[in-house]
Design an enzyme around this catalytic site. Structure first.
Site, PDB file in Angstrom:
ATOM      1  CB  CYS A 134      -0.872  -0.021   1.319  1.00 23.26           C
ATOM      2  SG  CYS A 134      -2.016   1.420   1.327  1.00 23.26           S
ATOM      3  CB  CYS A 137      -0.581   2.492   4.164  1.00 18.10           C
ATOM      4  SG  CYS A 137      -1.977   1.755   3.235  1.00 18.10           S
ATOM      5  CG  ASP A 138       3.142   1.003   4.663  1.00 16.83           C
ATOM      6  OD1 ASP A 138       2.747   1.722   5.492  1.00 16.83           O
ATOM      7  OD2 ASP A 138       2.815   0.163   4.145  1.00 16.83           O
TER       8      ASP A 138
END
Ligand code: NDP
Length: 322
Positions: A134, A137-138
Site C-alpha cells: 500500500c 499507507c507507507d
C-alpha cells in the site's frame, strides 16, 4: 440450539468493528465473528499516519485493539474463529462456526480482502520494514529514497505514480514486456521522468537484514540476475477479496468482490449488507472501510425496523456467545 441475534457481523477489520460500534449503540447487541485473522489487513501494518484523530500516528494492531474495545464497550460480543458455512436462503440467516450454529436477523459481511503476495522468502521477513502492498499507507516513510513497485496493472501504475511524489526514483518490475494496465495509466507511468521499467523481469528475492536494501531480479529472457538498490518494495499484483463463503450466494463481480447498490451497503439478498474492502475495488483505506461499516450498521438498523423478525425469532436475541 442456535442463538438468535439481531445482527451478525462477519469480519473484524475497520469496517466490521465500526459496524459493531454503531449497531451496538443502536441497541442491536451485535455478534461479531471476528475470524482467526482478527483485525484484518491493519494487523500487518506498522505506522498508520493517515487515519484522522491520530496526529502522531498509531500502529495498525493498536488501532484495531482500540476499535475492538470501543465496540465491546457498547455490548458487542465476539467469537474468535472463522465462519465455516452460511445459509442466507431464509430468515433468520444461519451462520456456522464449526458445529456451532448462530442465527441472525440481519447479516453484515465485512470479510475484507488481502493483497496478493509474491511468495518469496524475504517478503514475509521484511513485511512492514520496507515490504508493503500500500503506497498510500507507507510511501511517506521512503521520502527521497529509491523504491521498487512490482506489477503491471493499473494498481502498479497508480502506486508508482503516487510514489513519485515523495520518492527519489521508482522502478517498476514487470514480468512481461507489456503492461496489463489501461493505456492512459501506462502512458502516464512511462512518461514520468522518475519512473523506469524493468521489463520481462521476475523478482527473485528482497534483500536486507533489518530493512529492505534492494530487490533481486532475474531477466526472464537471459536468466541474468542483479540487485536494484531500493529502500522499499511495493507489491502491486492485485488483491483477493475474502468471499469464498459467499460464492453462488451473493452477487459478485468477476473478481469476486461483493456487489452493493451504489451509495449503500445493500447486497443482492434482502437483510444482508456488505462493507469495507470486500466490496471496495477503488479506495481500500481504513477510513473508507470504517465509513462503509457505519453505513452498513445504519442500513441494517433501518432494514430491521422495517422488517422485524417474527416474535418467536426474537426469543434468543442477545443470547451470550463466547
Ligand atoms: P491486475 O490483475 O489488473 O494486474 C495485476 C498485475 O500483476 C499484472 O500485470 C500481472 O502480470 C501482475 N502479477 C500478477 N501476479 C504476479 C506474480 N505472481 N508475479 C509478478 N507479477 C504478477 O490487478 P490490479 O490490482 O492492477 O487491478 C485490479 C483491477 O482494478 C483492474 O480491473 C484495474 O483496472 C482496476 N484498477 C483501476 C484503477 C483505476 O482505474 N484508477 C486503479 C487500480 C486498479 P501479468 O500482466 O503478466 O498478468
Amino acid at each position: 440450539m442456535a442463538d438468535v441475534n439481531e445482527v451478525i457481523i462477519i469480519g473484524s477489520g475497520p469496517a466490521g468493528l465500526t459496524a459493531a460500534i454503531y449497531a451496538a449503540r443502536a441497541g442491536l447487541e451485535p455478534l461479531v465473528i471476528e475470524g482467526y485473522g482478527a483485525g484484518g489487513q491493519l494487523m500487518i501494518t506498522t505506522d498508520v499516519e493517515n487515519y484522522p484523530g491520530f496526529p502522531d500516528g498509531i500502529e495498525g494492531p493498536e488501532m484495531m485493539q482500540l476499535f475492538r474495545a470501543q465496540a465491546e464497550r457498547f455490548g458487542t460480543r465476539f467469537i474468535t474463529a472463522d465462519v465455516t458455512r452460511i445459509d442466507l436462503s431464509r430468515r433468520p440467516f444461519r451462520v456456522w462456526v464449526g458445529d456451532a450454529e448462530h442465527e441472525g436477523n440481519a447479516i453484515i459481511v465485512s470479510t475484507g480482502a488481502s493483497a496478493k503476495w509474491l511468495g518469496i522468502e524475504g517478503e514475509q521477513r521484511l513485511m512492514g520494514r520496507g515490504v508493503s502492498a500500500c503506497a498510500t499507507c507507507d510511501g511517506f516513510f521512503f521520502k527521497d529514497k529509491p523504491v521498487v513497485v512490482v506489477g503491471g496493472g493499473d494498481t502498479a501504475m497508480e502506486e508508482a505514480l503516487f510514489l513519485t511524489r515523495m520518492c527519489e526514483s521508482v522502478t517498476i518490475v514487470h514480468r512481461r514486456h507489456e503492461f496489463r494496465a489501461s493505456a492512459i495509466m501506462a502512458a502516464r507511468a512511462l512518461d514520468h521522468p522518475r519512473i523506469t521499467v524493468r521489463w520481462g523481469s521476475v523478482v527473485e528475492d528482497v534483500e536486507g537484514d533489518q530493512v529492505v536494501t534492494g530487490v533481486r531480479v532475474k531477466d526472464a529472457d537471459t536468466g541474468t540476475e542483479d540487485v536494484i538498490p531500493a529502500a522499499a518494495m511495493f507489491v502491486a499484483i492485485g488483491h483477493q477479496p475474502s468471499t469464498s463463503l459467499f460464492t453462488d450466494i451473493l452477487d459478485m463481480d468477476s473478481e469476486g468482490y461483493v456487489l452493493t447498490q451504489p451509495g449503500s451497503t445493500v447486497t443482492s439478498i434482502d437483510g444482508v449488507f456488505a462493507c469495507g474492502d470486500v466490496q471496495d475495488t477503488t479506495y481500500r483505506q481504513a477510513v473508507t472501510a470504517a465509513g462503509t461499516g457505519c453505513m452498513a450498521a445504519i442500513d441494517a438498523e433501518r432494514w430491521l425496523e422495517a422488517n422485524p423478525a417474527p416474535a418467536a425469532d426474537h426469543a434468543g436475541a442477545g443470547a451470550s456467545a463466547d
